[in-house]
Design a protein around this motif. Sequence first.
Motif, PDB file in Angstrom:
ATOM      1  N   SER A  16       0.832  -1.201   0.000  1.00 36.63           N
ATOM      2  CA  SER A  16       0.000   0.000   0.000  1.00 36.63           C
ATOM      3  C   SER A  16       0.871   1.257   0.000  1.00 36.63           C
ATOM      4  CB  SER A  16      -0.960   0.005   1.185  1.00 36.63           C
ATOM      5  OG  SER A  16      -0.257  -0.035   2.402  1.00 36.63           O
ATOM      6  N   ILE A  20       0.806   3.924  -3.080  1.00 36.22           N
ATOM      7  CA  ILE A  20       0.507   5.340  -2.832  1.00 36.22           C
ATOM      8  C   ILE A  20       1.627   6.233  -3.385  1.00 36.22           C
ATOM      9  CG2 ILE A  20       0.314   7.100  -1.014  1.00 36.22           C
ATOM     10  CD1 ILE A  20      -2.256   5.638  -1.315  1.00 36.22           C
ATOM     11  N   SER A  23       1.348   6.240  -7.061  1.00 34.86           N
ATOM     12  CA  SER A  23       0.167   7.024  -7.403  1.00 34.86           C
ATOM     13  C   SER A  23       0.504   8.513  -7.416  1.00 34.86           C
ATOM     14  CB  SER A  23      -0.947   6.739  -6.391  1.00 34.86           C
ATOM     15  OG  SER A  23      -1.965   7.689  -6.467  1.00 34.86           O
ATOM     16  N   PHE A  24       1.271   8.965  -6.440  1.00 42.97           N
ATOM     17  CA  PHE A  24       1.687  10.363  -6.385  1.00 42.97           C
ATOM     18  C   PHE A  24       2.586  10.712  -7.564  1.00 42.97           C
ATOM     19  CE2 PHE A  24       4.564  13.725  -4.832  1.00 42.97           C
ATOM     20  CZ  PHE A  24       3.619  14.716  -4.624  1.00 42.97           C
ATOM     21  N   GLY A  40      -3.936   8.071 -11.180  1.00 47.18           N
ATOM     22  CA  GLY A  40      -3.375   8.202  -9.836  1.00 47.18           C
ATOM     23  C   GLY A  40      -4.421   7.987  -8.760  1.00 47.18           C
ATOM     24  N   GLY A  41      -5.618   8.517  -8.969  1.00 53.78           N
ATOM     25  CA  GLY A  41      -6.709   8.333  -8.011  1.00 53.78           C
ATOM     26  C   GLY A  41      -7.150   6.883  -7.913  1.00 53.78           C
ATOM     27  N   ALA A  44      -4.506   5.075  -5.872  1.00 52.28           N
ATOM     28  CA  ALA A  44      -4.612   5.392  -4.447  1.00 52.28           C
ATOM     29  C   ALA A  44      -5.800   4.677  -3.826  1.00 52.28           C
ATOM     30  CB  ALA A  44      -4.738   6.898  -4.252  1.00 52.28           C
ATOM     31  N   ALA A  47      -4.919   1.109  -3.223  1.00 53.01           N
ATOM     32  CA  ALA A  47      -4.100   0.923  -2.023  1.00 53.01           C
ATOM     33  C   ALA A  47      -4.962   0.972  -0.765  1.00 53.01           C
ATOM     34  CB  ALA A  47      -3.013   1.995  -1.959  1.00 53.01           C
ATOM     35  N   LEU A  48      -5.941   1.879  -0.742  1.00 57.54           N
ATOM     36  CA  LEU A  48      -6.832   1.960   0.418  1.00 57.54           C
ATOM     37  C   LEU A  48      -7.715   0.724   0.531  1.00 57.54           C
ATOM     38  CD1 LEU A  48      -7.856   5.724   0.216  1.00 57.54           C
ATOM     39  CD2 LEU A  48      -6.167   4.658   1.723  1.00 57.54           C
ATOM     40  N   TYR A  68     -15.686   9.988   2.520  1.00 56.67           N
ATOM     41  CA  TYR A  68     -15.272   9.980   1.121  1.00 56.67           C
ATOM     42  C   TYR A  68     -16.248  10.726   0.223  1.00 56.67           C
ATOM     43  CZ  TYR A  68     -11.567   6.916   2.562  1.00 56.67           C
ATOM     44  OH  TYR A  68     -10.458   6.417   3.182  1.00 56.67           O
ATOM     45  N   TYR A 122      -8.213  13.690  -9.133  1.00 56.80           N
ATOM     46  CA  TYR A 122      -7.642  12.692  -8.213  1.00 56.80           C
ATOM     47  C   TYR A 122      -8.549  12.507  -6.997  1.00 56.80           C
ATOM     48  CZ  TYR A 122      -3.893  10.499  -5.409  1.00 56.80           C
ATOM     49  OH  TYR A 122      -3.141   9.647  -4.643  1.00 56.80           O
ATOM     50  N   VAL A 126     -10.815   9.150  -6.061  1.00 55.23           N
ATOM     51  CA  VAL A 126     -10.620   8.454  -4.784  1.00 55.23           C
ATOM     52  C   VAL A 126     -11.922   8.439  -3.991  1.00 55.23           C
ATOM     53  CG1 VAL A 126      -9.464   8.564  -2.535  1.00 55.23           C
ATOM     54  CG2 VAL A 126      -8.141   8.852  -4.614  1.00 55.23           C
TER      55      VAL A 126
END
Length: 140
Positions: A16, A20, A23-24, A40-41, A44, A47-48, A68, A122, A126
């Motif tokens: 994760s 992340i 992703s950044f 990227g979103g 991320a 990973a969450l 969220y 992004y 997410v």
Amino acid sequence: MRGNDVIVRTGSKWLSFIIIMFSFFIFMSGHNNPGGGFIGGLMAAGALVLVAVAFGTKVLYRLLPLNYRLVTAAGLLIAVLTGVGSFIFDVPFLTHTFGIYHLPILGETELATATLFDLGVYLTVVGVTMTIILTIGEDV
């Protein structure tokens, strides 16, 4: 009925973090190279979701106590404001600009308004992805 799977939990901690960070990187390189806020979103959010699967949603909410839906709203607001901001300079909607500036630690750095728009995308991706996945996960 959550098992004590040491391999999944240990692996998810490292994976994760790596996801992340990548992703950044994808987010930051998106205005000049393939990538950007959408991909990227999604990374991320992936990973969450990995953290939520390995440790449960309660742990995820303790790590990131976020609503969220509000993340989605903030992302949409940022994306729309970057488009509306172009009206201030009397140019068409979503016209972007960039400049090269000298920043104290980073040196010569290109700053683009497209990055602000990508930040909105992004956060929206997410927020929407996590809202959908966590809502589905609660029903099971």
